[in-house]
Design a protein around this motif. Structure first.
Motif, mmCIF file in Angstrom:
data_model
loop_
_atom_site.group_PDB
_atom_site.id
_atom_site.type_symbol
_atom_site.label_atom_id
_atom_site.label_comp_id
_atom_site.label_asym_id
_atom_site.label_seq_id
_atom_site.Cartn_x
_atom_site.Cartn_y
_atom_site.Cartn_z
ATOM 1 N N VAL A 196 0.738 -1.301 -0.094
ATOM 2 C CA VAL A 196 -0.131 0.067 0.054
ATOM 3 C C VAL A 196 0.810 1.427 0.110
ATOM 4 O O VAL A 196 0.330 2.366 -0.278
ATOM 5 C CB VAL A 196 -1.088 -0.110 1.149
ATOM 6 C CG1 VAL A 196 -2.177 -1.069 0.984
ATOM 7 C CG2 VAL A 196 -0.538 -0.270 2.402
ATOM 8 N N MET A 197 2.108 1.227 0.184
ATOM 9 C CA MET A 197 2.989 2.440 0.307
ATOM 10 C C MET A 197 4.395 1.817 0.391
ATOM 11 O O MET A 197 4.756 0.749 0.789
ATOM 12 C CB MET A 197 2.648 3.178 1.517
ATOM 13 C CG MET A 197 3.203 4.421 1.862
ATOM 14 S SD MET A 197 2.387 5.584 2.717
ATOM 15 C CE MET A 197 2.650 4.904 4.375
ATOM 16 N N ILE A 198 5.358 2.786 -0.199
ATOM 17 C CA ILE A 198 6.738 2.384 -0.074
ATOM 18 C C ILE A 198 7.504 3.575 0.552
ATOM 19 O O ILE A 198 7.226 4.648 0.365
ATOM 20 C CB ILE A 198 7.415 2.554 -1.740
ATOM 21 C CG1 ILE A 198 6.469 1.754 -2.307
ATOM 22 C CG2 ILE A 198 8.917 1.889 -1.316
ATOM 23 C CD1 ILE A 198 6.876 0.046 -2.687
ATOM 24 N N GLN A 199 8.608 3.235 1.402
ATOM 25 C CA GLN A 199 9.535 4.009 1.854
ATOM 26 C C GLN A 199 10.618 4.137 1.371
ATOM 27 O O GLN A 199 11.332 3.053 0.869
ATOM 28 C CB GLN A 199 9.556 3.699 3.564
ATOM 29 C CG GLN A 199 10.781 4.396 4.196
ATOM 30 C CD GLN A 199 11.336 3.682 5.391
ATOM 31 O OE1 GLN A 199 10.455 3.708 6.400
ATOM 32 N NE2 GLN A 199 12.553 3.544 5.377
ATOM 33 N N VAL A 200 11.228 5.516 0.809
ATOM 34 C CA VAL A 200 12.213 5.477 -0.164
ATOM 35 C C VAL A 200 13.562 5.556 0.713
ATOM 36 O O VAL A 200 13.506 6.645 1.557
ATOM 37 C CB VAL A 200 12.285 6.879 -0.951
ATOM 38 C CG1 VAL A 200 13.179 6.765 -2.098
ATOM 39 C CG2 VAL A 200 10.835 6.816 -1.589
ATOM 40 N N GLU A 201 14.303 4.584 0.657
ATOM 41 C CA GLU A 201 15.576 4.632 1.521
ATOM 42 C C GLU A 201 15.238 4.547 3.190
ATOM 43 O O GLU A 201 13.966 4.295 3.350
ATOM 44 C CB GLU A 201 16.667 6.047 1.528
ATOM 45 C CG GLU A 201 16.783 6.356 -0.135
ATOM 46 C CD GLU A 201 17.868 5.354 -0.775
ATOM 47 O OE1 GLU A 201 18.314 4.280 -0.331
ATOM 48 O OE2 GLU A 201 17.822 5.583 -1.892
ATOM 49 N N ASN A 202 15.968 4.616 3.956
ATOM 50 C CA ASN A 202 15.806 4.591 5.473
ATOM 51 C C ASN A 202 16.753 5.427 6.284
ATOM 52 O O ASN A 202 17.827 5.366 6.238
ATOM 53 C CB ASN A 202 16.108 3.026 5.807
ATOM 54 C CG ASN A 202 15.373 2.918 7.316
ATOM 55 O OD1 ASN A 202 14.431 2.646 7.574
ATOM 56 N ND2 ASN A 202 16.455 2.912 8.164
ATOM 57 N N GLU A 203 16.014 6.412 7.117
ATOM 58 C CA GLU A 203 16.760 7.310 7.895
ATOM 59 C C GLU A 203 18.010 7.736 7.348
ATOM 60 O O GLU A 203 18.898 7.718 7.840
ATOM 61 C CB GLU A 203 16.940 6.509 9.315
ATOM 62 C CG GLU A 203 15.577 6.384 9.997
ATOM 63 C CD GLU A 203 16.035 6.127 11.520
ATOM 64 O OE1 GLU A 203 17.122 5.890 12.032
ATOM 65 O OE2 GLU A 203 14.813 6.149 12.200
ATOM 66 N N ILE A 204 17.878 8.643 6.266
ATOM 67 C CA ILE A 204 18.669 9.068 5.381
ATOM 68 C C ILE A 204 19.568 10.282 6.387
ATOM 69 O O ILE A 204 18.815 11.060 7.116
ATOM 70 C CB ILE A 204 18.264 10.029 4.257
ATOM 71 C CG1 ILE A 204 18.032 8.874 3.249
ATOM 72 C CG2 ILE A 204 19.380 10.781 3.619
ATOM 73 C CD1 ILE A 204 17.138 9.361 1.962
ATOM 74 N N GLY A 205 20.793 10.321 6.232
ATOM 75 C CA GLY A 205 21.478 11.427 7.096
ATOM 76 C C GLY A 205 22.832 11.178 7.206
ATOM 77 O O GLY A 205 23.414 10.188 7.195
ATOM 78 N N MET A 206 23.515 12.199 7.229
ATOM 79 C CA MET A 206 25.263 12.164 6.965
ATOM 80 C C MET A 206 25.789 12.155 8.445
ATOM 81 O O MET A 206 25.500 12.748 9.281
ATOM 82 C CB MET A 206 25.511 13.473 6.140
ATOM 83 C CG MET A 206 27.095 13.558 6.063
ATOM 84 S SD MET A 206 27.668 12.480 4.828
ATOM 85 C CE MET A 206 29.514 12.168 5.211
ATOM 86 N N LEU A 207 26.796 11.123 8.259
ATOM 87 C CA LEU A 207 27.635 10.985 9.381
ATOM 88 C C LEU A 207 28.888 10.970 8.901
ATOM 89 O O LEU A 207 29.320 10.457 7.903
ATOM 90 C CB LEU A 207 27.622 9.903 10.405
ATOM 91 C CG LEU A 207 25.895 9.652 11.030
ATOM 92 C CD1 LEU A 207 25.432 8.396 11.482
ATOM 93 C CD2 LEU A 207 25.768 10.845 12.275
ATOM 94 N N PRO A 208 30.004 11.185 9.655
ATOM 95 C CA PRO A 208 30.091 11.882 11.140
ATOM 96 C C PRO A 208 30.126 13.508 11.188
ATOM 97 O O PRO A 208 30.319 13.878 11.980
ATOM 98 C CB PRO A 208 31.406 11.109 11.600
ATOM 99 C CG PRO A 208 32.144 11.297 10.356
ATOM 100 C CD PRO A 208 31.537 11.100 9.074
ATOM 101 N N ASP A 209 29.931 13.786 9.946
ATOM 102 C CA ASP A 209 30.295 15.489 9.775
ATOM 103 C C ASP A 209 28.724 16.094 9.335
ATOM 104 O O ASP A 209 27.960 15.108 8.789
ATOM 105 C CB ASP A 209 31.500 15.987 9.004
ATOM 106 C CG ASP A 209 32.789 15.482 9.642
ATOM 107 O OD1 ASP A 209 32.689 15.877 10.929
ATOM 108 O OD2 ASP A 209 33.688 15.051 9.056
ATOM 109 N N VAL A 210 28.720 17.241 9.381
ATOM 110 C CA VAL A 210 27.566 17.941 8.789
ATOM 111 C C VAL A 210 27.271 17.715 7.352
ATOM 112 O O VAL A 210 26.108 17.370 7.013
ATOM 113 C CB VAL A 210 27.547 19.412 9.132
ATOM 114 C CG1 VAL A 210 28.602 20.090 8.384
ATOM 115 C CG2 VAL A 210 26.142 20.073 8.561
ATOM 116 N N ARG A 211 28.346 17.567 6.647
ATOM 117 C CA ARG A 211 28.113 17.296 5.182
ATOM 118 C C ARG A 211 29.288 16.474 4.574
ATOM 119 O O ARG A 211 30.247 16.087 5.352
ATOM 120 C CB ARG A 211 28.138 18.469 4.400
ATOM 121 C CG ARG A 211 29.203 19.293 4.158
ATOM 122 C CD ARG A 211 28.991 20.365 3.095
ATOM 123 N NE ARG A 211 30.133 21.360 2.833
ATOM 124 C CZ ARG A 211 31.277 20.963 1.867
ATOM 125 N NH1 ARG A 211 31.197 19.911 1.239
ATOM 126 N NH2 ARG A 211 32.398 21.697 1.857
#
Ligand code: DGJ
Length: 549
Positions: free
Chosen positions: A191-206
């Protein structure tokens, strides 16, 4: 009527009937989609609103069909109507361009046999910031699929979002997944799709890879500056402040428009992730237009971006994500902190419905209270604690889901009308419970909603587990559902009437119809002073009020 004319008329009738039946069948089988009802957004499955009473599997549980098969008794015991389950890139595309959907097809079969819907989680380029679910041919080819670099130049096991080749590969796999679903899922189990999972950069801001450094030196894309201009009055205060500090520029490099602070770098990185996800989402929807969302790992107070997964779909970056990924339907909250009542309101906006794909562990004492609060207060169209296969029949969640299942037709009906409120004791980030009564106005009445059972000692843990929802059924009638709520009613019209309880009835809903249980009076309504949902169990009551002077 002449014979040929009569035959023509009969034929026309038959054709009309056939077409009618055909379109009804088509409507019943239309692709799941989101629909607005008042201020709410509903997930439509087979053209009916569908409230997701879900649970997410542990990460590896759906990777092996015999293992998954053994979990169904526990999953059925958890009373879920939907399972959130990963589909991993490395498993479906072990060799570039050659897809193997055996496990996915088996999962569909198992879900159908157990009358359960699926929300699939695309573990593609990123899963919890990292890139561990990419196939070996991606993992090993760092030239073609470059890594993000930390500020100190060290390569991370995190693909850079600024590589067109990585984007092309992930998009091709995601598109193939959706095209396959279109073919094999005419029953609409997914019924629905999640695109990727908990995206976020580590260990620096970018990311500080050469590709990222080149991108940040370029002009801010017009799509973002146009969004800022068009939404100037509604921007999140932190983004507004960044933009204002640099003179509300309509164009310029990233440094010119947002400055060079850590916050500015997070905006840049968020744009990189959002536009990557947009390409996947648009390509996936072109193949098969299921609703799609991303989930956010929340930022801990006092932590800097990079100490928490930087640049994910967090409230302070919603505007960047909305501008960069307009094809996404929902930016969803994963909630593992105690202060859900602080976070949930930030995820509900006119352009973003509340959906909770991950909430602590399914066995937690307060999971059910959070479900009631999310659904009652914010018209959430779904709730789903993590690790659902661990839950036991005696946990609060299955009990709450049983009750919410009975209530679903009514909830679907009142969503978005302002006639439903949700309640849960507030808890701080550090776990301090504030169970002081909450005041709300519903129609002509002021309600004071307290937590706990006044006749029993309620400790802090019990208080965290208290929660429920209240629906205004008509001018003088309310439905209360949940656990550990104590409610008093007063006049809110200014007429000065006193308000009494005409009749209070415990009961259940069967096939959408109320069935009376005990008639509650005396001690059970504190001699007419208040109504009470006990702390021990999840129950429902209908309350009829009257006014006197
Ligand atoms: C959040 C992630 O999104 C899930 O996949 C899982 O790793 C949980 N954390 C574990 O608590």
């Amino acid at each position: 009527m002449q014979a040929p004319t009569r035959r023509a008329a009969l034929y026309a009738c038959a054709l009309a009937l056939f077409l009618l039946e055909g379109s009804a069948a088509q409507a019943a089988n239309s692709v799941p989609h989101l629909r607005k009802q008042g201020t709410a957004t509903q997930l439509m499955v087979n053209d009916q609103p569908f409230l997701v009473l879900g649970g997410e599997l542990h990460n590896s549980s759906a990777s092996h069909l015999p293992y998954l098969n053994k979990l169904w008794p526990a999953l059925k015991g958890a009373e879920v109507n939907t399972i959130l389950a990963p589909v991993q890139w490395d498993q479906i595309e072990p060799v570039e361009g050659r897809f193997d959907f055996t496990v996915l097809d088996g999962m569909l079969k198992q879900a159908r046999a157990n009358d359960t819907k699926l929300i699939l989680l695309w573990f593609g380029a990123w899963k919890n910031s990292m890139s561990t679910y990419v196939p070996p041919w991606v993992k090993r080819d760092v030239q073609r699929f470059p890594r993000s670099l930390a500020r100190n130049g060290v390569a991370q096991e995190v693909l850079t979002p600024f590589s067109p080749k990585t984007l092309a590969a992930d998009t091709a796999a995601y598109r193939a997944l959706l095209a396959h679903l279109k073919q094999v899922d005419t029953e609409r189990t997914v019924v629905m799709i999640q695109v990727e999972n908990e995206i976020g950069m580590l260990p620096d801001v970018r990311d500080y890879s050469p590709l990222a450094n080149a991108a940040i030196a370029e002009q801010v894309p017009k799509a973002l500056t146009d969004y800022l201009n068009a939404n100037r009055a509604r921007l999140h205060p932190s983004l507004q402040a960044l933009w204002a500090a640099n003179g509300h520029r309509a164009s310029g490099t990233w440094a010119e428009v947002f400055g060079t602070s850590v916050a500015a770098e997070e905006v840049f990185q968020a744009w990189g992730y959002a536009t990557f996800v947009e390409a996947l989402t648009a390509a996936g929807k072109a193949a098969y237009p299921l609703p799609m969302y991303v989930n956010a790992a929340l930022n801990r107070p006092g932590k800097k971006p990079g100490e928490y997964p930087s640049a994910g779909p967090l409230p302070h970056l919603f505007d960047v994500w909305k501008a960069g990924a307009p094809s996404l339907d929902v930016l969803a909250i994963d909630t593992y902190f105690p202060n859900f009542t602080d976070w949930a309101p930030q995820f509900k906006r006119p352009d973003n419905p509340l959906f909770v794909p991950e909430a602590d562990n399914a066995g937690r004492h307060d999971a059910a209270a959070k479900a009631f609060y999310a659904i009652g207060e914010f018209d959430a169209f779904g709730f789903s604690p993590f690790g659902v296969e661990d839950s036991k029949a005696s946990d609060p969640l299955p009990q709450a889901y049983r009750l919410l299942r009975q209530l679903t037709p009514l909830i679907n009906q009142v969503q978005g009308s302002g006639n439903m409120r949700g309640f849960k004791a507030k808890v701080s980030y550090d776990g301090v419970v504030d169970a002081s009564p909450q005041q709300v106005t519903m129609g002509g009445y002021a309600l004071q909603v307290g937590f706990s059972n006044p006749w029993a000692k309620t400790d802090a843990k019990d208080l965290e587990g208290c929660g429920g929802l209240i629906i205004r059924l008509s001018d003088d009638e309310f439905l209360l559902a949940g656990k550990g709520l104590t409610v008093t009613f007063k006049d809110a019209t200014g007429a000065g009437d006193l308000v009494g309880l005409e009749k209070v009835t415990e009961g259940t809903y069967e096939n959408g119809k109320w069935k009376d249980g005990r008639w509650l009076n005396g001690d059970e309504i504190h001699q007419g002073r208040q109504v009470m949902l006990v702390t021990g169990d999840f129950t429902m009551q209908r309350v009829k009020l009257y006014r006197y002077r």
